[in-house]
Write a protein that holds these residues in place. Structure first.
Motif, mmCIF file in Angstrom:
data_model
loop_
_atom_site.group_PDB
_atom_site.id
_atom_site.type_symbol
_atom_site.label_atom_id
_atom_site.label_comp_id
_atom_site.label_asym_id
_atom_site.label_seq_id
_atom_site.Cartn_x
_atom_site.Cartn_y
_atom_site.Cartn_z
ATOM 1 N N GLU A 68 45.829 65.445 77.639
ATOM 2 C CA GLU A 68 45.653 64.265 77.963
ATOM 3 C C GLU A 68 44.942 63.961 78.573
ATOM 4 O O GLU A 68 43.616 64.698 79.158
ATOM 5 N N GLU A 72 44.753 59.166 81.970
ATOM 6 C CA GLU A 72 46.132 59.728 81.387
ATOM 7 C C GLU A 72 46.332 60.597 83.286
ATOM 8 O O GLU A 72 47.369 60.661 84.122
ATOM 9 N N GLN A 76 46.772 56.526 85.067
ATOM 10 C CA GLN A 76 46.228 55.119 84.330
ATOM 11 C C GLN A 76 46.204 54.939 83.225
ATOM 12 O O GLN A 76 46.432 55.601 82.631
ATOM 13 N N SER A 77 46.897 53.734 82.890
ATOM 14 C CA SER A 77 46.836 53.032 81.610
ATOM 15 C C SER A 77 45.752 52.615 81.034
ATOM 16 O O SER A 77 45.056 52.350 81.884
ATOM 17 N N PRO A 78 45.417 52.838 79.602
ATOM 18 C CA PRO A 78 44.289 52.096 79.226
ATOM 19 C C PRO A 78 43.984 50.522 79.308
ATOM 20 O O PRO A 78 43.226 49.693 79.819
ATOM 21 N N ASP A 80 45.165 49.656 82.965
ATOM 22 C CA ASP A 80 45.321 49.477 84.122
ATOM 23 C C ASP A 80 43.397 49.843 84.358
ATOM 24 O O ASP A 80 43.069 49.314 85.119
ATOM 25 N N ALA A 118 39.553 53.772 78.950
ATOM 26 C CA ALA A 118 40.523 53.136 78.912
ATOM 27 C C ALA A 118 40.557 53.466 77.258
ATOM 28 O O ALA A 118 41.784 53.656 76.450
ATOM 29 N N SER A 121 41.986 57.048 76.565
ATOM 30 C CA SER A 121 43.812 57.443 76.817
ATOM 31 C C SER A 121 44.115 56.693 75.342
ATOM 32 O O SER A 121 45.373 57.159 74.716
ATOM 33 N N ALA A 122 44.028 55.133 74.938
ATOM 34 C CA ALA A 122 44.906 54.818 73.708
ATOM 35 C C ALA A 122 44.909 55.362 72.797
ATOM 36 O O ALA A 122 45.023 55.788 71.887
ATOM 37 N N LYS A 125 46.938 58.490 73.242
ATOM 38 C CA LYS A 125 48.183 58.185 73.023
ATOM 39 C C LYS A 125 48.783 58.340 71.116
ATOM 40 O O LYS A 125 49.408 58.525 70.668
#
Length: 228
Positions: A68, A72, A76-78, A80, A118, A121-122, A125
């Motif tokens: 992560e 993450e 927080q998500s992308p 967020d 962001a 994180s994207a 994933k």
């Protein structure tokens, strides 16, 4: 059990590899090993109620995935982070209008940081989805199921299948040489002193215990069990 420079290896049926994992986990505990690395291995090692092509495959894919990122880990998500980036950008413009250059620059920097987070994180994933698909559909057909962290390296694979059952090879290496020597000595004691190993089994006793008003019995086998 065979011992070599590459680790502790056993060949046999599913019960044999489950017992091998339990012995090593217990030996590690007996020489004082604890912490996240130990519990990661203890979670991954094969259990008697599991299947290699389902449970072990899923656990292997999970531990092999990309770690992560900062976003993450912060929960927080992308989306967020992008929302926060927009808020910081608006805040920066407001500070410019107030002639507060230093605060405007600080808000602008925070906005850029959230945009980068962001994107990170994207990307992570997306990589995990690719890794998981490749691992499940390709790698398990070519290589053994494996586990690797700073404490141990392990792999298990099915080497034969017949009417009377499957045959597996399970090898575990302790990465620190001094610790490996200590574990080897404990495993040697198990071989010479323990006549019968109580393999850990998954039991559903909570409902029965609640109905009878008693505490559920402790599970046999595994790192916290007793042997005879």
């Amino acid at each position: 059990m065979e011992e070599s420079i590459s680790g502790f290896k056993v060949r046999g049926d599913w019960g044999d590899v489950v017992e091998h994992g339990e012995r090593i986990a217990l030996a590690l505990r007996e020489v004082g090993v604890d912490g996240d690395a130990y519990y990661e291995f203890d979670e991954w090692r094969p259990k008697t109620h599991e299947r290699i092509d389902e449970d072990v495959s899923e656990k292997t894919a999970a531990q092999a995935s990309v770690d992560e990122g900062k976003g993450e880990r912060a929960g927080q998500s992308p989306g967020d982070d992008l929302q926060t980036a927009g808020e910081k950008l608006t805040e920066s413009y407001e500070k410019v209008e107030e002639n507060d250059t230093e605060s405007a620059r600080e808000s602008w920097g925070e906005s850029i940081e959230h945009v980068a987070r962001a994107a990170d994180s994207a990307s992570r994933k997306a990589l995990r989805k690719v890794e998981d698909a490749v691992y499940r559909n390709v790698m398990t057909q070519m290589a053994p199921y494996y586990f690797d962290n700073e404490l141990v390296s392990a792999n298990i694979q099915e080497v034969a299948r017949a009417e009377d059952g499957e045959t597996f090879v399970f090898e575990v290496n302790v990465n620190d040489d001094e610790l490996k020597t200590e574990v080897s000595e404990v495993l040697g004691e198990y071989e010479s002193e323990i006549d019968r190993w109580h393999v850990e089994t998954e039991k559903r006793t909570d409902d029965i215990a609640a109905a009878e008003g008693v505490e559920p019995p402790a599970e046999e086998g595994g790192p916290d069990s007793t042997t005879t």
